[in-house]
Each structure stands twice: as C-alpha cells, then as structure tokens.
Design an enzyme around this catalytic site. Structure first.
Site, mmCIF file in Angstrom:
data_model
loop_
_atom_site.group_PDB
_atom_site.id
_atom_site.type_symbol
_atom_site.label_atom_id
_atom_site.label_comp_id
_atom_site.label_asym_id
_atom_site.label_seq_id
_atom_site.Cartn_x
_atom_site.Cartn_y
_atom_site.Cartn_z
ATOM 1 C CE LYS A 158 -4.221 -0.569 1.889
ATOM 2 N NZ LYS A 158 -5.013 -1.417 0.985
HETATM 3 C C1 LIG Z 1 -5.962 -2.298 0.440
HETATM 4 C C2 LIG Z 1 -6.137 -2.769 -0.949
HETATM 5 C C3 LIG Z 1 -6.765 -3.974 -1.246
HETATM 6 C C4 LIG Z 1 -7.379 -4.843 -0.179
HETATM 7 O O1 LIG Z 1 -6.415 -5.333 0.709
HETATM 8 P P1 LIG Z 1 -6.823 -5.753 2.191
HETATM 9 O O2 LIG Z 1 -5.574 -6.265 2.792
HETATM 10 O O3 LIG Z 1 -7.849 -6.798 2.088
HETATM 11 O O4 LIG Z 1 -7.344 -4.521 2.844
HETATM 12 C C5 LIG Z 1 -6.825 -4.374 -2.569
HETATM 13 N N1 LIG Z 1 -6.331 -3.616 -3.553
HETATM 14 C C6 LIG Z 1 -5.716 -2.439 -3.318
HETATM 15 C C7 LIG Z 1 -5.163 -1.661 -4.441
HETATM 16 C C8 LIG Z 1 -5.616 -1.979 -2.005
HETATM 17 O O5 LIG Z 1 -5.048 -0.803 -1.763
#
Ligand SMILES: *Cc1c(COP(=O)(O)O)cnc(C)c1O
Length: 314
Positions: A158
C-alpha cells in the site's frame, strides 16, 4: 466528519489538534509513503471491539516499509500495542478504521531523488460503520487504464503513489456512469479494482486472480478464500481471469478492508445473474460479518480484542 480525540505521531499519543507540520513538508514526503487500512468491529454482547487480522496487517506494514526503503525505528510489537492503546484512549465503542502511515521524514525540499530513509509514523482512528448486508451493490466497467505492474511500481504493497493509478481509473469510471473500474494487468487479464480485489463465481466455483497478477496482496482476499473453502466447502481457484469471463460470471464482488464484500451486479452493462446480490456472495457476507464481529466463533485467531471491556469494568 468529526475527528477522534487522540492520534499517535512519532512516538507519542497526542490530541488530534496538536499534530501539525509545516506546509512545505507536504508533497514529496508522500511519494514513497506507505500505509495500512485496518478495521475493528464492535460486538455489543461482548462490549468489546475486535481488530481484524492485526498481526497480518502489521507484518505487511513492516514489509511495505522495507520495500520503499524506510527504516523501522519502532518495532512491529510496539506499533501493534500502540494501536490498541489508541483505540482504548479514543473509547471507540463502534466499528472503526485504523490507519498507520509511514512517510519520508526529514523536512522540506530535496525532491524525490535525495531521499532519506528516516520515517515519520502517524496512526489515526476514525468511526467507519460496516456496509455488509446493507444491500450495497456496484456496477463495474473494465477500465481503459492498465494496472501498474511489479517492475513499474510494486502493486503488492500500500504505497500512496500507487493510488494515482486507481484514482485515474475511478475518475474515468465515475464520469462514464459506473461505480467502480476493474483494471487489466499488462498481460491484459483482470487484476483488481482501484482499492479492492475482485472475485467471481462461475458454475459454483469461486475464482480470483493470483498474487502475481498485479494485485495487492489482500488480507481480506485471503480470509474470504479460506471461508469459502473451509466453511462453505466451495472449490476456489486462483488463476488469471479473462475480461469476457467477467461478463458471463454468475456473481462477482469486490473485497478488501474498505470494500469488505461489495457485490458487483454488472460489468460493462452486462448484467450478472439476475442483477441482484447472488446467493454465494450473500452467504459469504453473512459468515464474514459474523466472523468480523465475533458473533460467529469461527476463526478466533483473526480477532484481536481491544480491551474496552476491561476498561469499562475498571
Ligand atoms: C488495500 C487494498 C486492497 C485490499 O487489501 P486488504 O488487505 O484486504 O485490505 C486491494 N487492492 C488495493 C489496491 C488496495 O489498496
């Protein structure tokens, strides 16, 4: 929206209003910044909030910092305890969203090339009610924008910069009258949405792209695959998905911490199933909400109690 009373910034919990920086610090400091999106769910009977898969989120936070070459000054154990303390201090007796953010500290100027590895860390919490089982559903389109690939900007973590890709796709989708875009990867297969993974149901099987298909390594995706396999006895497949498979899918949904499970009822105006939330999606939503709140006793290792119950007693 009103803010919470306290946040945590660079080693101390402080009143929300006191955490300020100089305006010249914004800009380049967020190019390499990474964050986590975490949720906690309130259980009325237990008078307790449970954080969903906190250790997994904090492990990814650590891995994200490593990948963008930020030094970790605080241990993962310490940051984990800090989060629980902050929720208790804010006395959140509700569903909440928790966001730890690590950015490149060290002041203004410098641009992106003269990078320092010193991290600033911010953790804030805010109310965020669940939308599971509320009937929320989305119309999706296949975006004309391509999902970033691993040798462009690593999609598995992220990193704030990655979201420019999803933002462009979302803007285009919304202007064209859709709720959410699905981005194809550089192999022209379905990758994911702008901030959530995607799954489809075909002939009773639950199918989702693999972790090397330019997706973020979603913790929710992993949980839903486990629930589908272990609790519902479904066949699950992690494999590349063609664009036209989405058009003829029986059901589809987005999944992630923010999206939770959000049913998708059409793709490029091809209606999926009868255009309503499908039966498997609906079952998954039921189980998932119970597991998140702890009203369903399965998967206890996914729930970290915040300690609000003890606090009330004391
Ligand atoms: C946060 C996110 C997700 C989902 O991830 P989780 O770990 O389930 O919260 C999926 N795709 C993107 C681009 C994200 O930023």
């Amino acid at each position: 929206m009103s803010n919470s009373k306290y946040l945590w910034w660079n080693g101390s919990q402080m009143p929300w209003e006191d955490a300020t920086i100089h305006v010249t610090d914004i800009g380049w400091s967020t190019v390499g910044a990474i964050f986590e999106g975490i949720r906690a769910y309130w259980n009325e009977d237990d008078q307790e909030a449970y954080v969903f898969r906190l250790p997994e989120h904090m492990k990814r936070f650590e891995q994200s910092m490593k990948l963008v070459r930020l030094e970790q000054e605080y241990s993962t154990e310490m940051l984990t305890e800090t989060i629980l303390e902050l929720i208790r201090a804010n006395e959140h007796r509700e569903d909440i969203y928790i966001r730890p953010l690590a950015y490149r500290a060290g002041g203004a100027g410098g641009g992106f090339s003269s990078f320092s590895s010193k991290a600033g860390i911010l953790i804030d919490t805010s109310p965020r009610p669940t939308h599971l089982k509320t009937g929320k559903k989305q119309d999706a389109c296949v975006s004309s924008w391509t999902r970033i690939s691993d040798n462009v900007m690593p999609p598995r973590v992220k990193n704030i910069s990655n979201y420019r890709n999803g933002q462009l796709a979302t803007m285009e989708a919304n202007i064209n009258g859709y709720d959410v875009p699905l981005l194809l990867n550089d192999q022209r297969k379905i990758a994911e949405g702008p901030g959530a993974c995607v799954m489809m149901v075909r002939d009773g099987k639950l199918i989702t792209p693999g972790v090397t298909d330019s997706i973020l390594e979603s913790i929710t995706r992993d949980a839903i695959l486990q629930i589908a396999r272990d609790d519902l006895g479904l066949v699950v497949e992690e494999r590349p998905i063609d664009r036209t498979e989405m058009y003829i899918a029986d059901e589809a949904f987005m999944c992630g911490t923010a999206a939770e499970i959000t049913p998708v009822v059409s793709v490029d105006r091809y209606q999926l199933g009868d255009g309503n939330v499908g039966p498997i999606t609906s079952q998954l939503e039921d189980i998932f909400l119970g597991v998140l709140r702890g009203t369903d006793s399965r998967h206890p290792d996914w729930r970290t109690p915040v300690g609000l119950k003890q606090l009330a007693k004391a």
